[in-house]
Motif scaffolding. Structure first.
Motif, PDB file in Angstrom:
ATOM      1  N   ARG A   1       0.952  18.196   2.896  1.00 18.93           N
ATOM      2  CA  ARG A   1      -0.097  18.058   1.878  1.00 18.93           C
ATOM      3  C   ARG A   1      -1.441  17.795   2.520  1.00 18.93           C
ATOM      4  NH1 ARG A   1       2.039  15.562  -3.679  1.00 18.93           N
ATOM      5  NH2 ARG A   1       3.529  17.206  -4.071  1.00 18.93           N
ATOM      6  N   LEU A   2      -2.416  18.361   1.884  1.00 20.15           N
ATOM      7  CA  LEU A   2      -3.774  18.194   2.372  1.00 20.15           C
ATOM      8  C   LEU A   2      -4.507  17.255   1.430  1.00 20.15           C
ATOM      9  CD1 LEU A   2      -4.513  21.991   2.767  1.00 20.15           C
ATOM     10  CD2 LEU A   2      -3.557  20.490   4.487  1.00 20.15           C
ATOM     11  N   TRP A   3      -5.177  16.285   2.007  1.00 18.25           N
ATOM     12  CA  TRP A   3      -5.896  15.296   1.209  1.00 18.25           C
ATOM     13  C   TRP A   3      -7.341  15.266   1.624  1.00 18.25           C
ATOM     14  CZ3 TRP A   3      -2.537  12.855  -2.160  1.00 18.25           C
ATOM     15  CH2 TRP A   3      -1.175  12.959  -1.846  1.00 18.25           C
ATOM     16  N   GLU A   4      -8.123  14.817   0.694  1.00 14.56           N
ATOM     17  CA  GLU A   4      -9.517  14.616   1.052  1.00 14.56           C
ATOM     18  C   GLU A   4      -9.947  13.248   0.533  1.00 14.56           C
ATOM     19  OE1 GLU A   4     -12.458  18.097   1.505  1.00 14.56           O
ATOM     20  OE2 GLU A   4     -12.862  17.159  -0.426  1.00 14.56           O
ATOM     21  N   LEU A   5     -10.653  12.550   1.375  1.00 15.60           N
ATOM     22  CA  LEU A   5     -11.127  11.232   0.998  1.00 15.60           C
ATOM     23  C   LEU A   5     -12.420  11.398   0.212  1.00 15.60           C
ATOM     24  CD1 LEU A   5     -10.014   8.448   1.567  1.00 15.60           C
ATOM     25  CD2 LEU A   5     -11.578   8.285   3.512  1.00 15.60           C
ATOM     26  N   GLN A   6     -12.376  11.037  -1.046  1.00 16.57           N
ATOM     27  CA  GLN A   6     -13.564  11.233  -1.865  1.00 16.57           C
ATOM     28  C   GLN A   6     -14.048   9.909  -2.413  1.00 16.57           C
ATOM     29  OE1 GLN A   6     -12.121  14.000  -4.745  1.00 16.57           O
ATOM     30  NE2 GLN A   6     -12.521  15.785  -3.437  1.00 16.57           N
ATOM     31  N   GLU A   7     -15.321   9.866  -2.674  1.00 15.18           N
ATOM     32  CA  GLU A   7     -15.900   8.662  -3.265  1.00 15.18           C
ATOM     33  C   GLU A   7     -15.406   8.508  -4.687  1.00 15.18           C
ATOM     34  OE1 GLU A   7     -17.785   6.455  -1.802  1.00 15.18           O
ATOM     35  OE2 GLU A   7     -17.911   7.526   0.116  1.00 15.18           O
ATOM     36  N   LEU A   8     -15.075   7.302  -4.986  1.00 17.91           N
ATOM     37  CA  LEU A   8     -14.611   7.048  -6.348  1.00 17.91           C
ATOM     38  C   LEU A   8     -15.828   6.726  -7.210  1.00 17.91           C
ATOM     39  CD1 LEU A   8     -11.662   6.846  -7.431  1.00 17.91           C
ATOM     40  CD2 LEU A   8     -11.994   4.381  -7.413  1.00 17.91           C
ATOM     41  N   PRO A   9     -15.787   7.158  -8.435  1.00 19.83           N
ATOM     42  CA  PRO A   9     -16.841   6.676  -9.333  1.00 19.83           C
ATOM     43  C   PRO A   9     -16.823   5.150  -9.326  1.00 19.83           C
ATOM     44  CG  PRO A   9     -15.340   8.203 -10.457  1.00 19.83           C
ATOM     45  CD  PRO A   9     -14.878   8.091  -9.064  1.00 19.83           C
ATOM     46  N   PRO A  10     -17.956   4.482  -9.255  1.00 17.16           N
ATOM     47  CA  PRO A  10     -18.041   3.072  -8.888  1.00 17.16           C
ATOM     48  C   PRO A  10     -17.202   2.103  -9.724  1.00 17.16           C
ATOM     49  CG  PRO A  10     -20.140   3.952  -9.681  1.00 17.16           C
ATOM     50  CD  PRO A  10     -19.225   5.108  -9.489  1.00 17.16           C
ATOM     51  N   ALA A  11     -17.241   2.150 -11.009  1.00 16.72           N
ATOM     52  CA  ALA A  11     -16.732   1.040 -11.809  1.00 16.72           C
ATOM     53  C   ALA A  11     -15.217   1.001 -11.940  1.00 16.72           C
ATOM     54  CB  ALA A  11     -17.368   1.082 -13.200  1.00 16.72           C
ATOM     55  N   GLU A  12     -14.544   0.951 -10.857  1.00 13.52           N
ATOM     56  CA  GLU A  12     -13.092   0.858 -10.979  1.00 13.52           C
ATOM     57  C   GLU A  12     -12.510  -0.059  -9.920  1.00 13.52           C
ATOM     58  OE1 GLU A  12     -10.024   3.915 -11.549  1.00 13.52           O
ATOM     59  OE2 GLU A  12     -11.643   5.107 -12.443  1.00 13.52           O
ATOM     60  N   PRO A  13     -12.443  -1.264 -10.211  1.00 11.71           N
ATOM     61  CA  PRO A  13     -11.876  -2.184  -9.227  1.00 11.71           C
ATOM     62  C   PRO A  13     -10.369  -2.016  -9.161  1.00 11.71           C
ATOM     63  CG  PRO A  13     -12.443  -3.361 -11.230  1.00 11.71           C
ATOM     64  CD  PRO A  13     -12.801  -1.918 -11.468  1.00 11.71           C
ATOM     65  N   ALA A  14      -9.878  -2.198  -7.984  1.00 11.24           N
ATOM     66  CA  ALA A  14      -8.442  -2.032  -7.826  1.00 11.24           C
ATOM     67  C   ALA A  14      -7.737  -3.288  -8.283  1.00 11.24           C
ATOM     68  CB  ALA A  14      -8.120  -1.754  -6.374  1.00 11.24           C
ATOM     69  N   THR A  15      -6.829  -3.099  -9.130  1.00 13.28           N
ATOM     70  CA  THR A  15      -6.133  -4.266  -9.644  1.00 13.28           C
ATOM     71  C   THR A  15      -4.657  -4.212  -9.312  1.00 13.28           C
ATOM     72  OG1 THR A  15      -5.974  -3.098 -11.727  1.00 13.28           O
ATOM     73  CG2 THR A  15      -7.727  -4.737 -11.530  1.00 13.28           C
ATOM     74  N   SER A  16      -4.340  -3.303  -8.526  1.00 15.44           N
ATOM     75  CA  SER A  16      -2.927  -3.127  -8.261  1.00 15.44           C
ATOM     76  C   SER A  16      -2.390  -4.260  -7.403  1.00 15.44           C
ATOM     77  CB  SER A  16      -2.716  -1.798  -7.546  1.00 15.44           C
ATOM     78  OG  SER A  16      -1.434  -1.763  -7.013  1.00 15.44           O
ATOM     79  N   GLY A  17      -1.186  -4.563  -7.672  1.00 15.95           N
ATOM     80  CA  GLY A  17      -0.546  -5.584  -6.867  1.00 15.95           C
ATOM     81  C   GLY A  17       0.057  -5.027  -5.609  1.00 15.95           C
ATOM     82  N   LEU A  18      -0.255  -3.826  -5.421  1.00  9.88           N
ATOM     83  CA  LEU A  18       0.308  -3.116  -4.286  1.00  9.88           C
ATOM     84  C   LEU A  18      -0.024  -3.787  -2.965  1.00  9.88           C
ATOM     85  CD1 LEU A  18       1.329  -0.164  -3.272  1.00  9.88           C
ATOM     86  CD2 LEU A  18      -1.109   0.065  -2.860  1.00  9.88           C
ATOM     87  N   PHE A  19      -1.169  -4.385  -2.919  1.00 15.94           N
ATOM     88  CA  PHE A  19      -1.650  -4.862  -1.618  1.00 15.94           C
ATOM     89  C   PHE A  19      -1.001  -6.133  -1.183  1.00 15.94           C
ATOM     90  CE2 PHE A  19      -4.777  -2.248  -3.606  1.00 15.94           C
ATOM     91  CZ  PHE A  19      -4.765  -1.223  -2.706  1.00 15.94           C
ATOM     92  N   ASN A  20      -0.098  -6.562  -1.990  1.00 13.25           N
ATOM     93  CA  ASN A  20       0.662  -7.708  -1.545  1.00 13.25           C
ATOM     94  C   ASN A  20       1.404  -7.395  -0.262  1.00 13.25           C
ATOM     95  OD1 ASN A  20      -0.200  -8.919  -3.811  1.00 13.25           O
ATOM     96  ND2 ASN A  20       1.684  -8.543  -4.978  1.00 13.25           N
ATOM     97  N   MET A  21       1.734  -6.167  -0.146  1.00 16.09           N
ATOM     98  CA  MET A  21       2.499  -5.803   1.038  1.00 16.09           C
ATOM     99  C   MET A  21       1.606  -5.554   2.246  1.00 16.09           C
ATOM    100  SD  MET A  21       3.526  -2.267  -0.659  1.00 16.09           S
ATOM    101  CE  MET A  21       4.282  -1.307   0.563  1.00 16.09           C
ATOM    102  N   TRP A  22       0.384  -5.696   2.035  1.00 13.03           N
ATOM    103  CA  TRP A  22      -0.520  -5.459   3.163  1.00 13.03           C
ATOM    104  C   TRP A  22      -0.833  -6.752   3.891  1.00 13.03           C
ATOM    105  CZ3 TRP A  22      -3.090  -1.450   5.456  1.00 13.03           C
ATOM    106  CH2 TRP A  22      -2.740  -0.179   4.956  1.00 13.03           C
TER     107      TRP A  22
END
Lengths: 940, 432
Positions: free
Chosen positions: B322-343
């Protein structure tokens, strides 16, 4: 399809009302006669070949016909009498004045055209003599005749017929010489044995003789012995003659017609090389184990014994070989002369289109030609092949061949030393030297020379036209007198010359050498203008149409009047091998043509298999100018009709003046020669396993195939409303999978669509009729159209799974539900190509319609591919974008391709490029091109 | 470019298919519109090595190494010599002593041999058999003209395949990967530890070298999966699936925190990590995950890399690339995922030898946009190589190698070649 034969017919004959009688037949291909033919009186339907003999016992008698049941109520006996009664130089073996031994006269065959009003038949008659020890004068005259109701056909195809029949005749004669030699050997052994017996008897008599005088018995015995000894000498002489003849013949490059083929490949008759060899062995062993009989010196009375059959006379292997050849000849010449000539022209033109023809034309034909050519290059020269071990091993041949005294007298039999090394080195050079000979007129003085040379030995090949009712208006033969050896065709000349230059040391042949070499420069000049410029591909639509109508006209001319003007042909850039053109015209063109030297230089590039394409880099003109400049030329050309010598020069000027058109394709000369010989199946074709015409089986096959798939295609586009979408997928190289439960149904669909599959590789693997296993990624690369089995089983599921996985690369036609999933087509072209309301009724006509359009597309693709500025910037400053822009513009405005239509041409162009660059390399898979476009589902 | 190999043993949670990002057939940004399958291997193809702009080598479990021409797909050489699966390959770069175009290839196999091949002739130059266990990794230090083999011990060799020095055997584990550190240092991974060695040339004449163990970074909770150099002063260690450690590597007297941060600011900003089926982008500057795609593939991601054309490519066990591209996110979206607990992020503190684990509150600033996928392989795609002019090469467990190319570019390229050929022929014809 460049020209459709039915169009030819219709344009010429206005009162043609008869509808096609048999819908299943393509027009004229299998029809025995043309409907407007005046020869309705003919008592037979189809042409056939008749072999008859002038028997010393019963007179002229027919032996066999090919095909066997073709004669209907035709009076064979009468006709045999008719054709055998034609006076020709019958060979005569006897005691010529001044010699004491019987001398075999090796006569050339004679070729005669005759007509018979009673039977409404015309015949090409080829007389030949075979040797038979028991026959009167050792000879038995035979003839092979091609009999047709159409006089024109015989006249038009005379050259081809002559070549083919000469080949067959040579095959017979070789077998005959072999058999005759064997027979002589046996006879000699008999005689030796007899002499020994007689000798012993005389000795006994001498010893028992004490009376001092010879009894009458003893005298008789002595006489008998003397007789036998004389007989032995005579027979030895004959044997030597026959052997040296065949040996001599082999050195004459003229006649390596089929022997090399035996050596290289198994022949198509099923009697391969090995069987040939074993057959030889058997013969030799036979001759060795032969137990001699006591013979009376007097020859047996001819009338008392049964004469040998033709098969016995010629060694059954050679006999069958000949029959096979003749069968092929018969097949090849089936059908109307118009069809024959049209297909010849078509083939000629196609061969000039090597760059694009692989897409939709008969790939088999071209590939075969190519491989043959390669084989030919690889193979040692046929001259050496013919001196095969078989010949050399032949008992006493080597000894006898060493004594050359017997044929010192004639030029032909000059001892020639062949030096293989010299030969191989000089091969390229000689080919280059001989290139000028490609043009019939240029070579014609040489031909005459050949004839004279030959004249010293034999009478030469004489052609007599015995038109019974009316004399044939045949300009073809107007040049030919009995001395001219019309049989000599251009390729032969090339080889002949080549042979001549190979004669390294022979004092006697000095004359020959000189004459030949002195001829070369002149030939060179005279023949260079015969450059074949291929231009159809570069033409715009209009121009192409124009061209095809030109062709049609010239065809019509060809068919119905022999008095067509040469200009027609030159104008269409075709050279018919049949025609022997006047000598003068090319010469003056040679002088006039400004292009002359240039074209010469390009000819000599013999290594380009695919033809040389010259695109002169052209920087000053823009594309627009280039293509607009085509149109005035177009107009010019219309005015050119009827003009004779000017035609060519103006034509050439056009090219020299407008280098921007660029895409003039020049076919290298030797390739051209090949083509010629291929078509005319010349005598010295050494490339084919079978001496017979190599292309006819393929042709017939493809004829049937065309008819069948045309009908299926027609059915498909009428039945399936989404036919255009499916065809679009195929034309853009997207694989089309036809899924279904019933094999027959799927196969029919595959067949219907196969017409539209561009042949993207030399291997025609792109179509698979019935596949029962899951697809794999490497299948997608090679296959373009397949039928796939749908079954309810784990395997079936995995098949469907694979389809699902690769769905972005393939279009899927569900045969059971009548749905199609593929990208949508937006364009006009295929709408015309596959109109479901089409008025076309016949499969073959539809096939031609399709091919017509596809050929047009191919030529567009060719133009697109080879237009320099469309792909590369004009100068360094130009950006990639502007080139792209130009490309898009070109496709849209110049080729008139909208939307998706351009994708088709682009795909074709890519195929042409890859083909030209010989991609993919050997052992590498082809690439799979695809687009990321969404598919839609279509239903009926 | 970062290379990241991550093993996820226990993240194989049942994932619903629908969650995996999908892209339709319409992929306007996907440049790869031409593919060519290269066949030859008879078993899993595990490794590919870049040789030069036109060539690459492939090796796998069948023990055979093939050298390919990436442009035409031709097989240039077939290197046979190993009887067991190949465990590591490396290409000797153009060393001074050798001809500029002459390249050597090192291959290690589980038959306990290492072979050095001449890539131009396709012949064996050296065959090294004096190994007690199979060599797991190979590393070339161009600077020093030596190469190292890692197995039950680390051995140092010169170009003539002479053993320069070796370490003692590691007790219960083999060296699984090595990286080169500045100042002749080498970091080697031995299961849970990272061992740092220093190479000391004793005298240049005798070719005598010494290798000494400098430091052992232990206390990792699990086997270390990946090791990369961030800059001169720090290395990046990844172990247990969900934990990434970033640690400065101190070479004695320069443990400057400032240097650590500034150096990173200027050079590499992001680390791309593949964890299980997901892809994460970690920004070293802000020390946060700036973009992620939790379900990037149906199955484990095996190899991930950022290409020079700014595309991020990942290949996975599900057989797709798969090919991905890193794109800027429209600003007003804070990440609220609990995903980063594993980080977890290792951060240099007062105690340098100790890993400080700290959860970061991260703000997702960018998004990973799927711009295309390449479907062709029917088995796990082991790795890929990128060629600037010739697209991408992927190898897979289905024994195939696929060349992916830009169809437009190829078409142009062919046109160019075509006109070159025409010109040549014209010249040839003119010369006659």
């Amino acid at each position: 399809m460049i020209t459709a034969p039915d169009v030819v017919a219709l344009t010429h004959e206005d009162d043609y009302e008869e509808q096609y009688r048999d819908d299943s037949m393509p027009p004229f291909q299998f029809q025995p006669e043309n409907p407007w033919s005046k020869t309705a009186t003919a008592k037979f339907e189809k042409d056939f070949i008749l072999i008859s003999e002038f028997s010393e016992q019963v007179g002229p008698q027919p032996l066999l016909t090919i095909p066997e049941n073709a004669r209907d109520n035709f009076d064979l006996n009468y006709f045999s009498l008719r054709i055998m009664s034609v006076d020709y130089q019958a060979s005569f073996v006897g005691h010529p004045p001044g010699t004491s031994y019987p001398k075999l006269n090796f006569v050339e065959d004679s070729k005669v055209v005759l007509g018979d009003s009673k039977e409404g038949a015309f015949a090409y008659v080829h007389h030949l003599t075979l040797y038979d020890l028991e026959a009167r004068g050792f000879v038995r005259p035979f003839c092979v005749a091609y009999i047709s109701a159409d006089e024109n056909k015989i006249m038009q195809q005379f050259q081809e017929l002559s070549d083919d029949f000469s080949k067959a005749s040579e095959c017979l004669k070789t077998g005959n010489r072999k058999a005759f030699a064997t027979e002589l050997e046996k006879k000699l052994q008999d005689l030796e044995y007899t002499r020994n017996v007689l000798h012993n008897e005389t000795e006994i008599q001498k010893r028992s003789n004490d009376k001092g005088y010879y009894s009458s018995v003893a005298i008789e015995k002595a006489n008998e012995l003397a007789n036998v000894e004389k007989c032995i000498i005579e027979h030895e002489d004959l044997l030597m003659q026959i052997r040296t003849y065949s040996h001599k013949k082999t050195k004459d490059a003229h006649y390596f017609s089929y022997e090399p083929e035996y050596g290289t490949e198994p022949s198509d008759t099923g009697l391969g090389h090995q069987s040939n060899e074993s057959c030889d062995k058997i013969n030799f062993s036979n001759s060795r184990s032969y137990t001699p009989k006591f013979t009376r010196a007097k020859s047996a009375k001819c009338f008392e014994k049964k004469l040998k059959t033709l098969e016995e006379l010629c060694d059954s292997y050679f006999f069958n070989q000949t029959l096979e050849q003749l069968k092929q000849v018969e097949k090849f010449f089936r059908g109307d002369v118009c069809y024959l000539i049209t297909s010849q022209i078509e083939k000629l033109l196609l061969q000039q289109q090597r760059l694009t023809s692989f897409l939709f034309e008969d790939t088999l034909f071209f590939d075969k030609e190519r491989t043959e050519k390669q084989q030919r290059c690889d193979k040692p020269l046929p001259v050496f092949n013919i001196l095969s071990p078989k010949d050399l091993e032949h008992p006493c041949l080597s000894n006898e061949a060493a004594s050359f005294e017997s044929y010192k007298s004639c030029v032909e039999s000059v001892p020639i030393k062949l030096d293989q090394q010299v030969n191989e080195e000089s091969y390229h050079g000689t080919v280059a030297d001989s290139i000028p000979c490609k043009n019939p007129p240029g070579a014609s003085d040489y031909l005459e020379l050949e004839g004279k040379e030959k004249g010293s030995v034999s009478s030469g090949e004489s052609i007599e036209v015995l038109g019974t009712e009316k004399s044939c208006p045949a300009p073809i033969f107007s040049k030919s007198d009995s001395q001219t050896n019309l049989q000599c065709q251009h390729p032969e000349i090339v080889r002949r010359k080549f042979v001549v230059t190979k004669r390294t040391n022979s004092e006697d042949s000095i004359e020959v050498l000189c004459t030949t070499e002195s001829l070369i420069p002149e030939d060179f000049k005279a023949t260079c203008p015969s450059a074949i410029y291929e231009e159809d591909n570069t033409l715009d639509n209009e121009e192409e149409k124009q061209l095809s109508t030109d062709l049609v006209q010239s065809d019509a001319n060809l068919n119905h009047s022999n008095g067509f003007s040469k200009a027609d042909f030159e104008n269409n850039t075709i050279m018919l091998p049949v025609l022997s053109e006047p000598v003068d015209s090319p010469c003056c063109i040679g002088k006039e043509s400004p292009n002359f030297t240039k074209s010469v230089s390009t000819f000599v590039t013999e290594e380009y298999n695919d033809g040389v394409v010259n695109v002169p880099p052209q920087r000053s003109k823009t594309i627009d100018q280039i293509f607009h400049s085509d149109f005035p030329q177009q107009d010019d050309r219309n005015g050119l009709y009827g003009a004779d010598d000017q035609v060519l020069s103006t034509y050439e000027k056009k090219y020299s003046d407008v280098p921007g058109t660029g895409e003039t394709v020049q076919i290298p000369v030797d390739e051209y020669l090949d083509n010629m010989s291929y078509i005319s199946a010349s005598l010295c074709s050494d490339r084919t396993p079978s001496p017979a015409l190599p292309n006819c089986p393929i042709k017939r096959l493809s004829g049937k195939h065309k008819k069948q798939s045309g009908r299926n295609s027609l059915w498909f586009i009428r039945q399936y409303s989404f036919a255009q979408q499916a065809i679009f997928s195929l034309l853009t190289g997207r694989m089309l999978v036809i899924v279904g439960e019933q094999e027959g149904k799927v196969k029919k669909l595959v067949n219907a669509l196969s017409t539209f599959v561009p042949n993207c590789g030399s291997d025609s693997d792109s179509i698979k009729q019935w596949v029962t296993f899951p697809l794999h990624i490497n299948h997608l690369q090679t296959w373009k159209l397949i039928g796939l089995q749908r079954i309810a089983s784990p395997l079936g599921t995995s098949i469907l799974h694979s389809l699902n996985r690769y769905s972005r690369y393939i279009s899927i036609l569900d045969c059971d539900n009548k749905t199609l999933r593929c990208p949508q087509y937006k364009g006009l072209l295929i709408t015309r190509l596959a109109d479901h309301r089409t008025q076309i009724k016949r499969g073959s006509t539809y096939y031609m319609h399709v091919h017509n359009m596809l050929t047009q597309l191919c030529s567009q693709a060719f133009l697109y591919t080879f237009c320099h500025h469309l792909h590369l910037p004009v100068d360094e400053r130009e950006t990639e974008e502007s080139v792209t822009c130009r490309r898009v513009n070109f496709l849209k405005h110049h080729l008139g391709l909208m939307n998706d239509d351009s994708k088709i041409v682009q795909y074709f162009a890519d195929l042409i490029k890859m083909r030209y660059l010989h991609e993919p390399a050997k052992g590498v898979n082809p690439v799979l091109r695809f687009n990321y476009t969404s598919s839609s589902v279509f239903k009926i | 470019m970062l290379r990241w190999l991550l093993g996820g043993r226990d993240v194989q949670e049942p994932v619903e298919k629908s969650l995996v990002l999908c892209i339709g057939d319409e992929q306007p940004q996907n440049p790869y519109t031409e593919l060519r399958v290269l066949k030859g291997h008879s078993d899993i193809v595990r490794f590919m090595a870049w040789i030069d702009d036109l060539r690459f080598a492939s090796a796998g479990d069948d023990g055979v190494v093939f050298v390919w021409n990436v442009q035409t797909g031709e097989r240039l050489h077939e290197l046979r010599g190993h009887s067991r699966p190949i465990t590591a390959i490396a290409v000797f770069p153009s060393v001074l002593q050798l001809q500029p175009e002459s390249r050597h290839l090192l291959t290690a196999s589980s038959d306990k041999t290492v072979i050095i091949w001449d890539l131009n002739t396709g012949t064996q130059i050296y065959l090294l058999t004096e190994f007690q266990s199979s060599v797991k990794c190979l590393m070339i230090i161009e600077r020093l003209d030596v190469w190292l083999s890692g197995g039950d011990k680390v051995c140092t060799w010169n170009c003539q395949a002479e053993l320069l020095c070796k370490t003692t055997c590691f007790k219960d584990a083999d060296v699984s990967s090595m990286i080169e550190l500045p100042k002749n240092n080498i970091a080697a991974v031995v299961r849970k530890d990272v061992v740092i060695f220093k190479l000391i040339p004793l005298s240049s004449e005798t070719q005598a070298w010494k290798i000494i163990e400098m430091r052992r970074l232990s206390n990792h909770e699990d086997d270390i999966r990946a090791l990369i150099t961030i800059n001169d002063l720090s290395i990046f260690i990844a172990h247990v699936v969900a934990h990434l450690y970033l640690m400065p590597f101190n070479l004695g007297n320069a443990p400057l925190e400032d240097a650590f941060y500034t150096a990173q600011l200027e050079r590499r900003r992001n680390i791309f990590a593949a964890i299980g089926t997901g892809i994460y982008v970690y920004n070293l500057q802000t020390k946060t995950v700036i973009a992620y795609q939790q379900l990037a593939h149906d199955s484990r991601v095996l190899h991930i890399a950022k290409l020079p054309n700014n595309q991020l490519v990942s290949c996975s066990e599900d057989g797709s690339v798969r090919l991905w591209e890193l794109q800027e996110l429209p600003p007003a979206e804070p990440a609220t995922s609990g995903l980063f607990n594993m980080w977890g992020i290792g951060r240099p503190n007062k105690q340098q030898n100790q890993m400080a684990k700290r959860k970061l509150e991260c703000s997702v600033l960018k998004t990973l946009e799927l711009i295309g996928d390449l479907i062709g392989h029917s088995g796990a795609v082991r790795m890929f190589l990128y060629f600037k002019d010739h697209g991408m090469v992927t190898c897979s467990t289905d024994h195939l190698i696929i060349l992916w190319k830009d169809g437009e570019m190829e078409s142009q390229f062919r046109s160019k070649k075509l006109f070159q050929k025409l010109e040549q022929e014209e010249q040839y014809a003119a010369s006659l």
